[in-house]
Design an enzyme around this catalytic site. Structure first.
Site, short mmCIF file in Angstrom:
data_model
loop_
_atom_site.label_atom_id
_atom_site.label_comp_id
_atom_site.label_asym_id
_atom_site.label_seq_id
_atom_site.Cartn_x
_atom_site.Cartn_y
_atom_site.Cartn_z
N ASP A 211 0.86 -1.16 0.00
CA ASP A 211 0.00 0.00 0.00
C ASP A 211 0.92 1.23 0.00
OD1 ASP A 211 -2.37 1.62 0.44
OD2 ASP A 211 -1.69 1.79 2.52
N ASP B 106 0.03 5.23 1.00
CA ASP B 106 -0.10 6.15 2.13
C ASP B 106 -0.18 5.38 3.45
OD1 ASP B 106 -0.99 9.01 0.79
OD2 ASP B 106 -1.73 7.29 -0.36
N ASP C 203 -1.74 -0.83 5.88
CA ASP C 203 -2.04 -0.28 7.22
C ASP C 203 -3.53 -0.15 7.48
OD1 ASP C 203 -2.40 1.91 5.39
OD2 ASP C 203 -2.21 3.30 7.08
#
Length: 229
Positions: free
Chosen positions: A13, A15, A173
């Site tokens: 991922d 960001d 996240d």
């Protein structure tokens, strides 16, 4: 935590996982707040919302504006314009990731990015940071009609780099990252240094393991560390 066998590729991922983009999000939203004669927000307020995208950030800054209203849409467009104009001023790899990426490259293990961030933001950001040409694949939020938690972007990334999904780790996240990885048949890893929100319940996420720092990924890949950066 024991490695689950050597993987042949690492997918990330963006960001809150690979890049710490929150500081530039804060600058952009505070410019918008200043235009609207409202008080600025600090990093602690905006950071947990960055992984959820522009809507979540604008909603946090303007809780009194209905999300489905024309006014909210205009605020979101102006926020994104501010962000695009200075999207890589403060953004950087999370500490330790440069060494991890260098290790992957030294061992000829491809790495790639799968994000829900739109391509018109993803592409210039990665170019600014010198990462776009290093990544074996980049799948943005508008590359396909489906976005995470749908597995299609992950499956297409695996196909692009010619590595079976089962031989890929996917690191993220957010719960949607874990769900997408599970649905794609990849090994889902979560990062505790990312943009977790107080409302999240990460202990309930079906991860294969957690990373407290980027270097811990190398154990899952059975690779020796090459130093820290």
């Amino acid at each position: 935590m024991s490695p689950a066998g050597r993987a042949r590729a690492a997918l990330f991922d963006l960001d809150g996982t690979l890049l710490d983009t929150a500081p530039d999000f804060v600058v952009a939203i505070n410019r918008l707040l200043a235009e609207e004669r409202r008080a600025p927000h600090g990093l602690a307020t905006i950071r947990p919302q960055v992984s959820n995208g522009a809507i979540a950030v604008v909603r946090t800054a303007f809780p009194d504006v209905p999300v489905d209203s024309v006014a909210f849409g205009e605020l979101r467009a102006r926020f994104l314009a501010h962000y695009r104009s200075a999207l890589s001023v403060h953004t950087q790899l999370f500490p330790g990731f440069e060494a991890v990426l260098a290790t992957l490259e030294a061992h000829a293990l491809p790495w790639g990015i799968i994000t829900n961030k739109a391509g018109w933001l993803t592409e210039p950001l990665l170019a600014d940071l010198g990462l776009h040409k290093r990544a074996a694949c980049v799948m943005s939020g508008d590359t396909f009609p489906e976005r995470k938690p749908h597995p299609r972007p992950l499956l297409m990334a695996a196909e692009h780099i010619a590595v079976a999904p089962a031989d890929c780790v996917y690191v993220g996240d957010a719960l949607r990252d874990v769900q997408a990885a599970r649905a794609a048949g990849m090994v889902p890893l979560g990062v505790r240094f990312g943009y977790l929100d107080a409302a999240d319940d990460p202990d309930s996420w079906p991860v294969a393991g957690w990373l407290d720092e980027p270097q811990q990924l190398l154990a899952w890949l059975e690779l020796p560390a090459m130093g820290r950066a």
